[in-house]
Design a protein around this motif. Structure first.
Motif, PDB file in Angstrom:
ATOM      1  N   GLY A 101      -0.726  -6.781   2.756  1.00 41.13           N
ATOM      2  CA  GLY A 101      -1.956  -5.987   2.776  1.00 41.13           C
ATOM      3  C   GLY A 101      -2.962  -6.436   1.725  1.00 41.13           C
ATOM      4  O   GLY A 101      -2.599  -7.012   0.699  1.00 41.13           O
ATOM      5  N   LYS A 123       2.445 -10.097   9.125  1.00 40.90           N
ATOM      6  CA  LYS A 123       1.408  -9.267   9.739  1.00 40.90           C
ATOM      7  C   LYS A 123       0.486  -8.850   8.595  1.00 40.90           C
ATOM      8  O   LYS A 123       0.936  -8.235   7.639  1.00 40.90           O
ATOM      9  CB  LYS A 123       2.048  -8.045  10.371  1.00 40.90           C
ATOM     10  CG  LYS A 123       1.053  -7.090  10.991  1.00 40.90           C
ATOM     11  CD  LYS A 123       1.792  -5.882  11.567  1.00 40.90           C
ATOM     12  CE  LYS A 123       0.825  -4.837  12.050  1.00 40.90           C
ATOM     13  NZ  LYS A 123      -0.018  -4.270  10.983  1.00 40.90           N
ATOM     14  N   ASP A 143       3.502  -2.348   4.561  1.00 38.68           N
ATOM     15  CA  ASP A 143       3.249  -3.642   3.925  1.00 38.68           C
ATOM     16  C   ASP A 143       4.213  -3.824   2.758  1.00 38.68           C
ATOM     17  O   ASP A 143       4.455  -2.891   1.993  1.00 38.68           O
ATOM     18  CB  ASP A 143       1.794  -3.727   3.435  1.00 38.68           C
ATOM     19  CG  ASP A 143       0.838  -3.961   4.596  1.00 38.68           C
ATOM     20  OD1 ASP A 143       1.315  -4.439   5.640  1.00 38.68           O
ATOM     21  OD2 ASP A 143      -0.352  -3.665   4.458  1.00 38.68           O
ATOM     22  N   SER A 176      -3.023  -7.033   6.978  1.00 42.11           N
ATOM     23  CA  SER A 176      -4.020  -5.992   7.233  1.00 42.11           C
ATOM     24  C   SER A 176      -4.890  -5.881   5.998  1.00 42.11           C
ATOM     25  O   SER A 176      -4.496  -6.302   4.908  1.00 42.11           O
ATOM     26  CB  SER A 176      -3.347  -4.662   7.546  1.00 42.11           C
ATOM     27  OG  SER A 176      -2.417  -4.344   6.547  1.00 42.11           O
ATOM     28  N   SER A 205      -3.541  -9.074  12.962  1.00 39.77           N
ATOM     29  CA  SER A 205      -4.183  -8.411  11.831  1.00 39.77           C
ATOM     30  C   SER A 205      -4.710  -7.053  12.259  1.00 39.77           C
ATOM     31  O   SER A 205      -4.978  -6.804  13.426  1.00 39.77           O
ATOM     32  CB  SER A 205      -5.328  -9.263  11.290  1.00 39.77           C
ATOM     33  OG  SER A 205      -6.447  -9.128  12.104  1.00 39.77           O
ATOM     34  N   THR A 206      -4.781  -6.184  11.314  1.00 42.03           N
ATOM     35  CA  THR A 206      -5.334  -4.858  11.562  1.00 42.03           C
ATOM     36  C   THR A 206      -6.500  -4.664  10.621  1.00 42.03           C
ATOM     37  O   THR A 206      -6.402  -5.000   9.459  1.00 42.03           O
ATOM     38  CB  THR A 206      -4.296  -3.766  11.232  1.00 42.03           C
ATOM     39  OG1 THR A 206      -3.021  -4.261  11.527  1.00 42.03           O
ATOM     40  CG2 THR A 206      -4.577  -2.507  12.023  1.00 42.03           C
ATOM     41  N   LEU A 254      -1.768   1.441   2.748  1.00 42.23           N
ATOM     42  CA  LEU A 254      -1.139   0.171   3.134  1.00 42.23           C
ATOM     43  C   LEU A 254       0.356   0.204   2.855  1.00 42.23           C
ATOM     44  O   LEU A 254       1.162  -0.297   3.650  1.00 42.23           O
ATOM     45  CB  LEU A 254      -1.788  -0.994   2.383  1.00 42.23           C
ATOM     46  CG  LEU A 254      -3.210  -1.376   2.806  1.00 42.23           C
ATOM     47  CD1 LEU A 254      -3.659  -2.622   2.066  1.00 42.23           C
ATOM     48  CD2 LEU A 254      -3.298  -1.610   4.306  1.00 42.23           C
TER      49      LEU A 254
END
Lengths: 357, 307
Positions: A34, A66, A91, A68, A2-3, A86
């Motif tokens: 996202g 993934k 994303d 974020s 994750s970011t 994003l």
């Protein structure tokens, strides 16, 4: 994986990513999901519940995706920048989780037709923009039933944020359910004019208790009102998440938002190509709205009645808004036996009789 | 309204006024020395999170209060280092300190979201603290009494002591104070530290007494109200006390009126009352000032040595 991106690092991030070419879907690259949050994830309320959904996604799909998120995004021009950020970061599915992100979402979605968007609580859709919301009023009907049984004074206090349809329908659903138990039931509303100000929410709860309310319900984000109820020895209900830790004696139950099921389903559809735009309004039946376990203080009669309401809602035999229903001014809103349409609910701007708002 | 409700309203308003009073009192001393620290909100948040973290970890609210005070001082020292040590702009640095405080408190507090502690209780035994009307006087927690004592102490310090006179001299005319041998920067640093200590304590009042928990931005803008209150009080501790309790009273009245169902006043108007009251008082003060007199320290916000 994750970011975390905050608004403060957003500008720098936007500058860095905008120079990267859009590479499109690469083989075996994780699928980017996202999230845009209106509040801090640490609010233990609305944004927090969406973040729990994001974490559930990570648990479900691991390295295949993934995620974020950007938190504390103001509703308005800031949101456009955040959503675009994003989208540019790669994303492929973006959830925007506040009503005020509606126009920004639509605007950015036009510029990125290949990316899919999901906007919570809104009503504008497009080919690549779906909307979703939860039928919180179903939960309100359950806790209203508990309030009707558990209030000795026959009077509940309700701390509300702003008079928008979502909040108004919650107040009405709560009151109608309580009135079914106790025909003389009163619901006193305080408009806090904020979603989040713990000290003010606590003071509002105290004012309502001073005025003789012995059950407190809320449509603001922090557990402060529950703490005030605990201190004064009255009952209250948790909002958005189970807040029992804050008020072990006072919390009778809580309306719990659970977005994880919906997020897991939609991400799967987006990954296998079956994702379609649409509108989902999920309730207790869909698991999107849940009730926290009842407190031991809840009487057997109240417990049975609340369970009955839940069962009726799940089976579709009970609608919290069923006629005959008149508003405060005596106008007939629903004829006997008629139930409220979704359109009526989403535009509700009137109060049922017995609500002091 | 019955007497019981009036007593209850007073208890609520005293609790609402206390954190603002503490933070504003600290800022008043800072500003009297000629330093304008707009980072009150940030320092309050540092105090709130440090106080909660320590109280939660050790189980001692008293240790939490000490930690909060130290955290406020630490945040204030960052400000002092930048503005007094390196001569950066006070307004910009103060705003940066608030933004830093929001971020830092959120980071430190991340592990404490969703936890709670036993709140700071009344100072006196329950016979007095829970008495129907004696609790007006005896029903408060230690911080409420401490804040009142501090108002008196600061007032006496500024007006009746030699040290207070020197502090004011530094704020009114730093060059003259320097010329007669006072260490302007050291005095300003000490005043800034005092401001940070009280802001930290005020912040901890939220996380340890009012709403015993940690959540991001717990103070919800009270630091800005404290800053406004210093101007409102014309840099006088006595007026600061009145102002803080007035603010608490108006904010509490707003909620009570809504709960009592006074529907002839629109809720939006009630929500405006604290701010309307502030504007009205500020206007009246400004009109009064035209007839002479000056409230703000003459060197407020000006760097020393002048660049």
């Amino acid at each position: 994986m994750s970011t975390i991106i905050t608004r403060r690092t957003l500008l720098a991030g936007a500058a860095a990513t905008s120079v990267l070419p859009l590479t499109g879907a690469q083989a075996q690259a994780p699928f980017g999901v996202g999230f845009i949050y209106v509040g801090p994830v640490g609010d233990h309320g609305w944004s927090w519940t969406h973040d729990q959904g994001r974490k559930a996604l990570e648990k479900e799909y691991g390295n295949k995706i993934k995620t974020s998120f950007i938190e504390n995004v103001a509703e308005g021009p800031d949101a456009v920048r955040a959503i675009r950020q994003l989208a540019q970061a790669g994303d492929q599915l973006i959830f925007t989780t506040s009503f005020g992100f509606m126009n920004p979402t639509i605007q950015v979605a036009k510029q990125f037709p290949k990316i899919k968007f999901e906007h919570a609580t809104g009503y504008q859709r497009a080919e690549n923009v779906a909307t979703y919301n939860a039928r919180f009023y179903e939960g309100r009907a359950v806790i209203g039933t508990l309030a009707g049984h558990m209030s000795k004074a026959g009077q509940a206090g309700y701390i509300a944020s702003f008079p928008i349809p979502e909040v108004v329908m919650g107040i009405n659903a709560f009151h109608l359910a309580a009135k079914k138990v106790n025909p003389n039931f009163k619901t006193k509303v305080i408009w806090a004019s904020t979603w989040y100000d713990p000290a003010k929410e606590a003071d509002a709860a105290k004012a309502l208790i001073d005025q003789g309310c012995d059950v407190i319900s809320q449509h603001t984000d922090s557990p402060a009102a529950l703490q005030a109820a605990e201190q004064r020895g009255v009952y209250a209900f948790g909002q958005a998440s189970d807040m029992k830790a804050f008020a072990p004696k006072a919390q009778l139950s809580a309306i719990v938002d659970d977005w994880s099921g919906y997020y897991i389903k939609r991400v799967k559809e987006a990954m296998d190509g079956s994702w379609k735009s649409g509108d989902v309004w999920g309730g207790i039946k869909d698991g999107m709205v849940k009730l926290a376990p009842y407190n031991d203080a809840v009487s057997p009669a109240a417990r049975a009645a609340a369970d009955e309401v839940q069962k009726g809602i799940i089976a579709g035999t009970l609608h919290p808004f069923t006629g005959e229903l008149k508003d405060q001014k005596g106008t007939l809103r629903l004829k006997a036996g008629e139930t409220a349409s979704d359109e009526m609910l989403s535009k509700m701007d009137w109060y049922v009789d017995g609500v002091q708002a | 309204m019955t007497a019981a409700i009036l007593v209850s309203i007073f208890m609520t308003l005293a609790a609402a006024a206390t954190p603002i009073l503490l933070a504003a009192l600290g800022e008043l001393v800072t500003e009297k020395a000629g330093v304008l620290n707009l980072g009150v909100e940030g320092m309050m948040l540092c105090g709130a999170v440090a106080g909660f973290a320590v109280a939660y970890s050790t189980g001692s609210v008293a240790l939490g209060l000490i930690a909060a005070t130290l955290a406020g001082v630490a945040a204030a020292m960052i400000f002092a280092l930048l503005t007094l040590g390196l001569g950066s702009n006070q307004v910009a640095t103060g705003l940066a300190l608030t933004i830093f405080g929001i971020g830092a408190s959120s980071l430190i507090g991340a592990g404490f979201v969703g936890r709670t502690i036993t709140r700071l209780g009344p100072l006196f035994p329950a016979d007095y603290a829970a008495h129907p009307w004696l609790r007006l006087v005896f029903g408060h927690d230690a911080i409420v009494y401490l804040s009142l004592a501090l108002v008196l102490a600061v007032s006496l310090f500024l007006r009746r002591t030699r040290a207070g006179l020197i502090l004011r001299a530094v704020g009114e005319n730093a060059d003259s104070a320097h010329a007669i041998g006072y260490r302007v920067l050291a005095i300003r640093t000490a005043a800034t530290a005092f401001g940070g200590a009280l802001a930290g304590l005020g912040g901890a009042y939220f996380s340890l007494a009012l709403t015993p928990m940690w959540a991001d931005r717990l103070t919800a803008g009270r630091g800005w109200i404290a800053l406004a209150l210093v101007v409102f009080a014309a840099w006088k501790p006595g007026r600061l006390l009145i102002g803080a309790y007035l603010f608490g009273a108006v904010a509490t009245f707003e909620l009570q009126a809504k709960a009592a169902g006074w529907s002839f006043i629109a809720p939006e108007v009630l929500a405006m009352t604290p701010y309307l009251a502030t504007i009205v008082v500020l206007t009246m003060m400004s009109l009064g000032r035209r007839t002479g007199g000056r409230d703000a320290p003459a060197c407020l916000g000006k760097p020393f040595p002048a660049s």
